[in-house]
Scaffold this motif. Structure first.
Motif, PDB file in Angstrom:
ATOM      1  N   THR A 136       0.840  -1.203   0.000  1.00 27.27           N
ATOM      2  CA  THR A 136       0.000   0.000   0.000  1.00 27.27           C
ATOM      3  C   THR A 136       0.874   1.251   0.000  1.00 27.27           C
ATOM      4  N   THR A 170      -5.724   2.285  -2.102  1.00 25.40           N
ATOM      5  CA  THR A 170      -4.874   3.384  -1.646  1.00 25.40           C
ATOM      6  C   THR A 170      -4.733   4.437  -2.736  1.00 25.40           C
ATOM      7  N   LEU A 216      -1.500   2.827   6.560  1.00 22.50           N
ATOM      8  CA  LEU A 216      -0.877   1.963   5.576  1.00 22.50           C
ATOM      9  C   LEU A 216      -0.067   0.889   6.293  1.00 22.50           C
TER      10      LEU A 216
END
Length: 328
Positions: free
Chosen positions: A22, A160, A178
């Motif tokens: 991510t 994301t 994240l």
């Protein structure tokens, strides 16, 4: 022949998942956004190689501020920049931003509802070998307690990217979490993202699993296991924990009659707590189980080992759903 899941909203079948960071999406999108908007600035706390803000640093060094190992100072610097019309994205590890610098975020950013984006990397226990000093189990609860803070946990690389495309259009404080490790691409480039709505990933009416972040992939795996036994479980991606869509959560719980929540966060104060409050406040009376990190500090170890130690596996989720269906 294996039972097939009903994938929705561009969700990717299990056998086609890819493993991507991510953080990779975050770093890439910062560069793309910076090209389009000169008001975007990036601040980091001596972790640009890890948070991948190095991409922005190398492309736009004049709009990158290296604050050193001083998250509290970084918060107040970002707050100041926001008052001059800049859109600051600031990055560090979740344990430091939501812990060490929580006071500055509360009193400087959230109280004044400043347009500051807080990118918290290495969230949860999947940071693994760094040990409990870096395993952020409480960050979502800390941020959810702030009055003006929007809290988002993207599930994968593509979500994301979509969240980052939206973030500069939102005027207000934003916290998003994240991970450290590569995670499965449950969503695709075509999957929609709207912070005002939850997202159905797998269709079904025999029960519903609400999940966020890394746990979304394990919820889908659990749904596949249950489908082999003829139990078709809905999987809902609750990427936005605050503000959560109350109507959609209640409707899914009523339609499915049994609820399990999954999160890589303490069982106190995260997704499970939010969903339980929503259902209680709206008199939605269905059996429910909360899956999260137990009330204990974990040890250093490999991510999958720690997640298994916390009971956050697809097998455990399938067992929880069978348990809660027995209470329906």
């Amino acid at each position: 022949m294996s039972a097939k899941l009903e994938y929705k909203n561009g969700a990717v079948p299990i056998d086609k998942w890819e493993m991507i960071l991510t953080r990779q999406a975050y770093g890439e999108m910062l560069v793309e956004l910076g090209e389009k908007n000169e008001n975007i600035v990036v601040l980091d706390a001596d972790l640009s190689e890890s948070t991948l803000t190095k991409y922005f640093r190398d492309k736009y060094p004049e709009r990158f501020v290296e604050c050193g190992i001083a998250e509290q100072d970084m918060i107040t610097t970002a707050a100041g920049l926001s008052t001059f019309g800049y859109i600051p994205f600031m990055s560090s590890y979740a344990i430091f931003l939501a812990g060490r610098a929580w006071d500055q975020i509360r009193n400087t950013v959230d109280y004044s509802r400043l347009n500051v984006k807080v990118a918290a990397a290495h969230g949860g226990i999947s940071v693994g070998l760094d040990g409990c000093s870096h395993q952020s189990m409480e960050d979502l609860g800390n941020m959810l307690s702030l009055v003006n803070m929007t809290v988002i946990v993207p599930a994968d690389y593509w979500e994301t990217r979509r969240m980052m495309a939206w973030a500069p259009t939102y005027d207000g404080p934003l916290y998003f979490r994240l991970g450290r490790e590569k995670v499965p691409t449950v969503t695709s480039e075509s999957t929609p993202f709207d912070p005002k709505h939850t997202l159905e990933i797998v269709g079904g009416n025999d029960g519903v699993i609400f999940a966020c972040g890394l746990m979304l992939s394990r919820a889908v795996q659990a749904a596949q296991m249950l489908a082999e036994d003829g139990v078709f479980t809905r999987v809902v991606n609750v990427h936005t924990l605050k503000p959560i869509n109350v109507e959609e959560v209640c409707a899914a719980a009523k339609e499915c009659g049994a609820v399990v929540t999954m999160e890589e966060h303490s069982v106190y104060g995260g997704l499970g707590s939010v969903v339980a409050r929503v259902l209680a406040d709206n008199d939605v009376r269905v059996p429910m189980r909360v899956m999260g990190i137990p009330d204990t500090y974990l040890q250093s170890g490999k991510p999958d080992e720690l997640l298994a130690l916390a009971g956050l596996t697809a097998e455990a989720a399938a067992a929880k759903m069978r348990d809660v269906l027995g209470q329906r």
